[in-house]
Design a protein around this motif. Structure first.
Motif, short mmCIF file in Angstrom:
data_model
loop_
_atom_site.label_atom_id
_atom_site.label_comp_id
_atom_site.label_asym_id
_atom_site.label_seq_id
_atom_site.Cartn_x
_atom_site.Cartn_y
_atom_site.Cartn_z
N ILE A 85 12.17 9.44 55.78
CA ILE A 85 10.71 9.56 55.97
C ILE A 85 10.15 10.68 55.10
CG2 ILE A 85 8.91 10.20 57.63
CD1 ILE A 85 10.58 8.73 59.77
N ILE A 86 10.87 11.82 55.04
CA ILE A 86 10.43 12.94 54.21
C ILE A 86 10.40 12.52 52.73
CG2 ILE A 86 11.03 15.26 53.37
CD1 ILE A 86 12.18 15.81 56.18
N LEU A 87 11.47 11.88 52.28
CA LEU A 87 11.53 11.43 50.89
C LEU A 87 10.46 10.38 50.60
CD1 LEU A 87 15.40 11.16 50.37
CD2 LEU A 87 13.87 12.95 49.52
N TYR A 88 10.24 9.49 51.56
CA TYR A 88 9.21 8.45 51.38
C TYR A 88 7.84 9.09 51.20
CZ TYR A 88 6.27 4.37 52.27
OH TYR A 88 5.33 3.37 52.16
N ALA A 89 7.50 10.05 52.06
CA ALA A 89 6.19 10.71 51.98
C ALA A 89 6.04 11.44 50.65
CB ALA A 89 6.01 11.67 53.14
N PHE A 90 7.10 12.12 50.23
CA PHE A 90 7.05 12.86 48.97
C PHE A 90 6.83 11.93 47.78
CE2 PHE A 90 9.39 14.65 45.30
CZ PHE A 90 8.66 15.81 45.11
N ILE A 91 7.60 10.84 47.72
CA ILE A 91 7.48 9.90 46.61
C ILE A 91 6.14 9.17 46.65
CG2 ILE A 91 8.50 7.86 45.51
CD1 ILE A 91 11.21 8.79 46.62
N LEU A 92 5.62 8.94 47.87
CA LEU A 92 4.32 8.30 47.99
C LEU A 92 3.23 9.14 47.33
CD1 LEU A 92 2.78 5.88 49.36
CD2 LEU A 92 2.28 7.47 51.23
N PHE A 93 3.28 10.46 47.51
CA PHE A 93 2.30 11.33 46.87
C PHE A 93 2.52 11.38 45.35
CE2 PHE A 93 1.52 12.95 51.17
CZ PHE A 93 0.14 13.03 51.15
N LYS A 94 3.77 11.25 44.93
CA LYS A 94 4.04 11.16 43.49
C LYS A 94 3.37 9.91 42.92
CE LYS A 94 6.91 14.54 42.35
NZ LYS A 94 6.68 15.47 41.22
N PHE A 95 3.55 8.81 43.61
CA PHE A 95 2.95 7.54 43.17
C PHE A 95 1.43 7.62 43.20
CE2 PHE A 95 1.85 3.00 44.33
CZ PHE A 95 2.03 2.51 43.04
N LEU A 96 0.90 8.24 44.24
CA LEU A 96 -0.55 8.41 44.35
C LEU A 96 -1.10 9.23 43.19
CD1 LEU A 96 -3.26 8.31 45.92
CD2 LEU A 96 -2.48 10.33 47.18
N PHE A 97 -0.38 10.29 42.82
CA PHE A 97 -0.86 11.14 41.73
C PHE A 97 -0.86 10.39 40.39
CE2 PHE A 97 -0.05 14.51 38.48
CZ PHE A 97 -1.32 15.05 38.52
N VAL A 98 0.18 9.61 40.15
CA VAL A 98 0.22 8.81 38.92
C VAL A 98 -0.95 7.83 38.90
CG1 VAL A 98 1.53 7.06 37.65
CG2 VAL A 98 2.71 9.04 38.60
N ILE A 337 8.89 22.61 47.37
CA ILE A 337 9.98 23.58 47.54
C ILE A 337 10.91 23.12 48.65
CG2 ILE A 337 10.57 25.96 48.15
CD1 ILE A 337 7.88 26.81 46.98
N GLY A 338 10.32 22.68 49.76
CA GLY A 338 11.13 22.20 50.88
C GLY A 338 11.91 20.94 50.54
N VAL A 339 11.26 20.00 49.84
CA VAL A 339 11.93 18.75 49.49
C VAL A 339 13.04 19.02 48.48
CG1 VAL A 339 11.62 16.43 48.56
CG2 VAL A 339 9.82 17.45 49.94
N MET A 340 12.79 19.93 47.54
CA MET A 340 13.85 20.31 46.58
C MET A 340 15.03 20.93 47.30
SD MET A 340 11.86 21.94 43.29
CE MET A 340 11.15 20.89 42.02
N ALA A 341 14.76 21.82 48.24
CA ALA A 341 15.84 22.46 49.01
C ALA A 341 16.62 21.41 49.79
CB ALA A 341 15.26 23.51 49.95
N LEU A 342 15.91 20.45 50.39
CA LEU A 342 16.56 19.37 51.13
C LEU A 342 17.45 18.55 50.21
CD1 LEU A 342 16.87 17.67 53.74
CD2 LEU A 342 14.87 16.37 52.98
N THR A 343 16.95 18.24 49.03
CA THR A 343 17.71 17.45 48.06
C THR A 343 18.98 18.18 47.63
OG1 THR A 343 15.67 16.44 47.23
CG2 THR A 343 17.62 16.30 45.82
N ILE A 344 18.84 19.46 47.39
CA ILE A 344 20.01 20.26 46.98
C ILE A 344 21.04 20.30 48.10
CG2 ILE A 344 20.78 22.59 46.42
CD1 ILE A 344 18.10 22.96 44.93
N ILE A 345 20.59 20.46 49.34
CA ILE A 345 21.52 20.55 50.48
C ILE A 345 22.27 19.23 50.67
CG2 ILE A 345 21.64 20.74 53.00
CD1 ILE A 345 19.32 22.77 52.79
N ILE A 346 21.54 18.12 50.72
CA ILE A 346 22.22 16.84 50.97
C ILE A 346 23.12 16.46 49.78
CG2 ILE A 346 20.43 16.03 52.53
CD1 ILE A 346 19.32 14.28 50.37
N SER A 347 22.73 16.83 48.57
CA SER A 347 23.58 16.55 47.41
C SER A 347 24.88 17.34 47.49
CB SER A 347 22.84 16.90 46.12
OG SER A 347 21.69 16.08 45.94
#
Length: 363
Positions: A85-98, A337-347
């Protein structure tokens, strides 16, 4: 199931990373970092390259498992859904900005009177079709378009090299490093584009020196973009805040090539093409996230729902790029910042556990 060759995955990562970085990003960073903007860009690219490296390691160590399966194994089903859900929301705003950038670009450079629905229908059809057809279709399409985009950018930059002085913004760091750090914090949203690469876990044919090739390409692109921004800042000087889209405004600067009406036509095609490509990747990832969350075999309905949500949000924001840039500087970049930290942790979790299991097997 492998859908992408290593080369196609590299191209997809490059399209994601370059997305908006030659458009509104240079101006926004300059607004907050001033003359130190070029150092802000270099600093943020370090974080981007780190994320690409970690995602590549996960892809290499988990060739037969997708993101959702890994999340369920390591974080439980509830944790997997929360992260998706967090990743979906983040990517949705990326798509919205484009979407916002594309609409503003069309309105500023191509049409004086341009209704949002006239823009949205064909745009959503094109990117929706590419996203629905999947990673293999996108990979092949991007292979065809890559050289056109690269040559177009190089020609546009080369047309203004004679105006570079290398000293127009000197001296640097008159006010210390705080402007650089402030610009970094307020522009991080532009540098989270590699995070959606998580959705390509299990879809890439991993070849020898896979991570090295991807990182080398990413570093090369980072240096290329940084060099472009330096030239752009040096040519425009303190007039940078009055520009809207870096590459297209840059193409209008050169007063020669009169027969071709400068290079507006070339930069326009390049900007539109690369934004359409990155938008299709974001929408594809939204479809993959939605498909896993509701357990569907096809990504058609998640893609359709994502398009509807994006259109509603764009309408609420009145397709105003300035409003979106305000949210980027004051909210979205901090959320990144939070999403990047989450990505680094799960990776790290995916890579560490995999390496640990491999060592046990060897013993």
């Amino acid at each position: 199931m492998t859908e992408l060759s290593s080369r196609q995955f590299i191209l997809i990562s490059l399209y994601l990373i370059i997305s908006s970085k030659l458009m509104s990003m240079p101006t926004l960073i300059f607004d907050y970092a001033g003359k130190e903007a070029i150092f802000t860009i270099a600093l943020n690219f370090i974080v981007e390259i780190l994320i690409v490296f970690l995602v590549c390691e996960v892809i290499k160590r988990n060739p037969n498992t997708n993101l959702f399966q890994l999340l369920k194994q390591k974080f439980s089903i509830a944790g997997a859904y929360i992260i998706l859900i967090i990743l979906y929301a983040f990517i949705l705003f990326k798509f919205l900005f484009v979407l916002q950038e594309l609409y503003t670009f069309f309105k500023e450079f191509l049409y004086d009177d341009f209704m949002p629905i006239v823009f949205a229908l064909p745009m959503f059809f094109v990117v929706g079709y590419l996203a629905f057809k999947g990673a293999r279709t996108m990979g092949r399409t991007f292979e065809i378009l890559f050289w056109f985009i690269l040559i177009g950018i190089i020609v546009t930059i080369a047309s203004n090299l004679e105006y570079v002085s290398f000293s127009r913004l000197e001296p640097y760091f008159e006010n210390g490093i705080m402007p650089m750090l402030d610009g970094s914090l307020k522009s991080l949203f532009y540098f989270g584009n590699s995070i959606p690469l998580l959705f390509f876990i299990g879809k890439v044919q991993v070849t020898q020196k896979f991570t090295t090739k991807v990182i080398a390409s990413t570093v090369g692109l980072a240096l290329f973009i940084t060099a472009f921004c330096f030239i752009f800042y040096d040519v425009y000087g303190m007039a940078v805040p009055y520009t809207l889209f870096a590459l297209s405004d840059f193409a209008q600067y050169a007063p020669f090539i009169l027969d071709l009406q400068r290079l507006n036509w070339l930069s326009t095609m390049v900007d539109v093409t690369k934004l359409f490509c990155s938008a299709s990747i974001f929408l594809y990832c939204l479809g993959q996230a939605g498909k896993n969350m509701v357990k569907l075999k096809s990504s058609f309905y998640p893609i359709l729902v994502s398009i509807i949500i994006t259109y509603v949000l764009a309408t609420l924001l009145n397709y105003d790029l300035d409003i979106m840039k305000h949210y980027i500087a004051n909210y979205l970049s901090y959320a990144t910042i939070g999403v990047m930290a989450l990505t680094i942790i799960i990776s790290l979790v995916f890579s560490f556990n995999r390496r640990k299991n491999e060592q046990k097997f060897i013993q």
